[in-house]
Design a protein around this motif. Structure first.
Motif, PDB file in Angstrom:
ATOM      1  N   TYR A 100      29.051  -2.274   8.954  1.00 28.09           N
ATOM      2  CA  TYR A 100      29.057  -2.497  10.399  1.00 28.09           C
ATOM      3  C   TYR A 100      29.023  -3.987  10.742  1.00 28.09           C
ATOM      4  N   THR A 101      28.141  -4.730  10.093  1.00 24.20           N
ATOM      5  CA  THR A 101      28.036  -6.152  10.417  1.00 24.20           C
ATOM      6  C   THR A 101      29.291  -6.923  10.011  1.00 24.20           C
ATOM      7  N   THR A 102      29.913  -6.542   8.892  1.00 26.46           N
ATOM      8  CA  THR A 102      31.152  -7.205   8.482  1.00 26.46           C
ATOM      9  C   THR A 102      32.260  -6.962   9.496  1.00 26.46           C
ATOM     10  N   ILE A 103      32.402  -5.707   9.926  1.00 35.41           N
ATOM     11  CA  ILE A 103      33.448  -5.388  10.901  1.00 35.41           C
ATOM     12  C   ILE A 103      33.165  -6.063  12.237  1.00 35.41           C
ATOM     13  N   LEU A 104      31.921  -6.041  12.677  1.00 39.64           N
ATOM     14  CA  LEU A 104      31.585  -6.589  13.993  1.00 39.64           C
ATOM     15  C   LEU A 104      31.755  -8.106  14.035  1.00 39.64           C
ATOM     16  N   ILE A 105      31.212  -8.806  13.039  1.00 36.44           N
ATOM     17  CA  ILE A 105      31.309 -10.269  13.034  1.00 36.44           C
ATOM     18  C   ILE A 105      32.745 -10.723  12.828  1.00 36.44           C
ATOM     19  N   SER A 106      33.481 -10.071  11.921  1.00 40.57           N
ATOM     20  CA  SER A 106      34.879 -10.455  11.693  1.00 40.57           C
ATOM     21  C   SER A 106      35.734 -10.197  12.921  1.00 40.57           C
ATOM     22  N   SER A 107      35.523  -9.068  13.589  1.00 36.42           N
ATOM     23  CA  SER A 107      36.318  -8.747  14.774  1.00 36.42           C
ATOM     24  C   SER A 107      36.028  -9.729  15.901  1.00 36.42           C
ATOM     25  N   LEU A 108      34.761 -10.058  16.109  1.00 37.99           N
ATOM     26  CA  LEU A 108      34.422 -11.014  17.161  1.00 37.99           C
ATOM     27  C   LEU A 108      35.000 -12.390  16.863  1.00 37.99           C
ATOM     28  N   ASN A 109      34.934 -12.816  15.611  1.00 42.13           N
ATOM     29  CA  ASN A 109      35.469 -14.123  15.258  1.00 42.13           C
ATOM     30  C   ASN A 109      36.982 -14.188  15.463  1.00 42.13           C
ATOM     31  N   LEU A 110      37.696 -13.173  15.004  1.00 37.99           N
ATOM     32  CA  LEU A 110      39.145 -13.166  15.172  1.00 37.99           C
ATOM     33  C   LEU A 110      39.536 -13.045  16.643  1.00 37.99           C
ATOM     34  N   LEU A 111      38.790 -12.263  17.403  1.00 31.51           N
ATOM     35  CA  LEU A 111      39.099 -12.090  18.826  1.00 31.51           C
ATOM     36  C   LEU A 111      38.895 -13.388  19.601  1.00 31.51           C
ATOM     37  N   VAL A 112      37.794 -14.083  19.298  1.00 32.47           N
ATOM     38  CA  VAL A 112      37.522 -15.346  20.002  1.00 32.47           C
ATOM     39  C   VAL A 112      38.559 -16.400  19.656  1.00 32.47           C
ATOM     40  N   ASN A 113      38.924 -16.502  18.387  1.00 32.79           N
ATOM     41  CA  ASN A 113      39.867 -17.545  17.968  1.00 32.79           C
ATOM     42  C   ASN A 113      41.308 -17.223  18.349  1.00 32.79           C
ATOM     43  N   TRP A 114      41.620 -15.943  18.542  1.00 32.31           N
ATOM     44  CA  TRP A 114      42.972 -15.584  18.962  1.00 32.31           C
ATOM     45  C   TRP A 114      43.172 -15.726  20.472  1.00 32.31           C
ATOM     46  N   THR A 115      42.127 -15.475  21.230  1.00 30.51           N
ATOM     47  CA  THR A 115      42.250 -15.533  22.687  1.00 30.51           C
ATOM     48  C   THR A 115      42.069 -16.932  23.251  1.00 30.51           C
ATOM     49  N   ILE A 116      41.330 -17.787  22.570  1.00 27.65           N
ATOM     50  CA  ILE A 116      41.074 -19.153  23.045  1.00 27.65           C
ATOM     51  C   ILE A 116      41.968 -20.112  22.271  1.00 27.65           C
ATOM     52  N   PRO A 117      42.663 -21.014  22.951  1.00 27.06           N
ATOM     53  CA  PRO A 117      43.628 -21.885  22.252  1.00 27.06           C
ATOM     54  C   PRO A 117      43.004 -22.828  21.235  1.00 27.06           C
ATOM     55  N   TRP A 118      41.752 -23.215  21.402  1.00 20.99           N
ATOM     56  CA  TRP A 118      41.111 -24.097  20.424  1.00 20.99           C
ATOM     57  C   TRP A 118      40.021 -23.333  19.672  1.00 20.99           C
ATOM     58  N   THR A 119      39.734 -23.773  18.477  1.00 22.12           N
ATOM     59  CA  THR A 119      38.783 -23.091  17.604  1.00 22.12           C
ATOM     60  C   THR A 119      37.362 -23.524  17.950  1.00 22.12           C
ATOM     61  N   ILE A 120      36.593 -22.593  18.511  1.00 18.86           N
ATOM     62  CA  ILE A 120      35.200 -22.885  18.830  1.00 18.86           C
ATOM     63  C   ILE A 120      34.234 -22.185  17.872  1.00 18.86           C
ATOM     64  N   TRP A 121      34.710 -21.214  17.129  1.00 12.90           N
ATOM     65  CA  TRP A 121      33.882 -20.507  16.144  1.00 12.90           C
ATOM     66  C   TRP A 121      34.666 -20.483  14.843  1.00 12.90           C
ATOM     67  N   ASN A 122      34.361 -21.423  13.994  1.00 13.55           N
ATOM     68  CA  ASN A 122      35.146 -21.583  12.768  1.00 13.55           C
ATOM     69  C   ASN A 122      34.421 -21.010  11.557  1.00 13.55           C
ATOM     70  N   ARG A 123      33.157 -21.326  11.379  1.00 10.55           N
ATOM     71  CA  ARG A 123      32.439 -21.003  10.141  1.00 10.55           C
ATOM     72  C   ARG A 123      31.749 -19.647  10.239  1.00 10.55           C
ATOM     73  N   TYR A 124      31.728 -18.927   9.124  1.00 15.64           N
ATOM     74  CA  TYR A 124      31.028 -17.652   9.004  1.00 15.64           C
ATOM     75  C   TYR A 124      29.661 -17.885   8.361  1.00 15.64           C
ATOM     76  N   PRO A 125      28.713 -16.987   8.597  1.00 18.28           N
ATOM     77  CA  PRO A 125      27.428 -17.121   7.884  1.00 18.28           C
ATOM     78  C   PRO A 125      27.597 -16.813   6.406  1.00 18.28           C
ATOM     79  N   THR A 126      26.713 -17.333   5.595  1.00 16.82           N
ATOM     80  CA  THR A 126      26.761 -17.090   4.155  1.00 16.82           C
ATOM     81  C   THR A 126      25.548 -16.260   3.738  1.00 16.82           C
ATOM     82  N   GLY A 127      25.761 -15.446   2.734  1.00 17.50           N
ATOM     83  CA  GLY A 127      24.673 -14.593   2.270  1.00 17.50           C
ATOM     84  C   GLY A 127      24.518 -13.355   3.139  1.00 17.50           C
ATOM     85  N   THR A 128      23.492 -12.594   2.822  1.00 13.40           N
ATOM     86  CA  THR A 128      23.236 -11.330   3.529  1.00 13.40           C
ATOM     87  C   THR A 128      22.413 -11.536   4.794  1.00 13.40           C
TER      88      THR A 128
END
Length: 302
Positions: A100-128
């Protein structure tokens, strides 16, 4: 069930496995110089190189050594969840939380970066971090608060001298250590850790409330057989030990009245003191053992 957790990790196989994996994978990645594999960011790994497999493995290892230590300590603090849920359900909930967390965080990151012309959320968290923050809500819901304590600060830093020697009181509880570790883990990964930690905590809330299904129904296949085989192997070892004790000539030469306590004591040793705890519950109404001085004074009182 006792509130205090058993000492060690022999009764928590899933917690022990999570702690070992959390420390072993980053160690092997550092030795083999493959730590970069677990570092995930939208640019350039996803937008230019299209390495979408990183979305599946960014939670497997933490690239920062401090995060590794914090995660191991948090897994140890979460061991009471395994005691409440059971090992089979606990590892299934961990796997479901990972999905669930992988799908939710990945979907939010891709949605934000696809809808906004500049990258405001680039890095993902590391570890569990997402998994433990989602399980943090389950810990708060399922683990009772045992005690509270007050911390008195005689002279706070923000107090002025004209107010005199006033005290500031902080009220804390036994879950203070876990709260502090989770806060440090999010803070150590910066703004990304705080945002993803909050999203993961919401994911845990939705799972516990039933908005995200599977907590009570989803179970990992084949894991149940492995756990039950482990329990059955321990049980067969106990049975064989009891049979050897009963067939011992030292025990056979005694009468039945004196043989029963010996078997009981040996079985308590083999089972790790399980029967002794039952005996303590049965004898709670007996008079406690008094010191010799108290017995001497009670003789003259009567």
């Amino acid at each position: 069930m006792s509130v205090d957790a058993p000492a060690g990790l022999s009764a928590f196989p899933v917690t022990k496995f999570a702690m070992v994996i959390t420390g072993l994978i980053p160690l092997l990645a550092a030795i083999s110089s493959y730590k970069y594999v677990f570092y995930t960011s939208y640019s350039p790994f996803l937008s230019e190189y299209h390495q979408y497999y990183k979305l599946l493995i960014f939670q497997l290892a933490a690239v920062n050594e401090t995060d590794v230590i914090l995660l191991i300590l948090i897994w140890y603090q979460l061991r009471n969840l395994e005691r409440v849920m059971g090992s089979f359900k606990y590892i299934s909930v961990i796997a479901l939380t990972y999905i669930y967390t992988t799908i939710l965080i990945s979907s939010l990151n891709l949605l934000v970066n696809w809808t906004i012309p500049w990258t405001i959320w680039n890095r993902y968290p590391t570890g569990t971090l997402p998994v433990v923050l989602a399980l943090f809500h389950f810990y708060k819901e399922y683990t009772p608060q045992v005690y509270e304590f007050n911390v008195l600060l005689t002279q706070p830093l923000f107090s002025s001298e004209d107010k005199g020697n006033k005290q500031m009181e902080l009220k804390l509880n036994d879950q203070f250590l876990l709260n502090s570790l989770c806060f440090l883990l999010c803070l150590n990964q910066g703004l990304v850790g705080i945002i993803c930690g909050f999203v993961s905590w919401l994911c845990g809330v939705f799972m516990e409330k039933g908005l995200l299904p599977g907590v009570d129904t989803f179970r990992l296949p084949f894991i149940n057989k492995l756990l039950f085989n482990r329990v059955n192997s321990r049980g067969s070892h106990v049975v064989r030990s009891l049979v050897q004790i009963s067939e011992d000539p030292h025990h056979m030469g005694q009468d039945n009245g004196s043989r029963t306590p010996l078997l009981a004591n040996d079985s308590n040793t083999i089972l790790g003191g399980t029967n002794s705890s039952l005996g303590d519950e049965e004898n709670t109404g007996d008079e406690p053992i008094r010191p010799l001085g108290v017995q001497f004074l009670d003789t003259f009182r009567r």
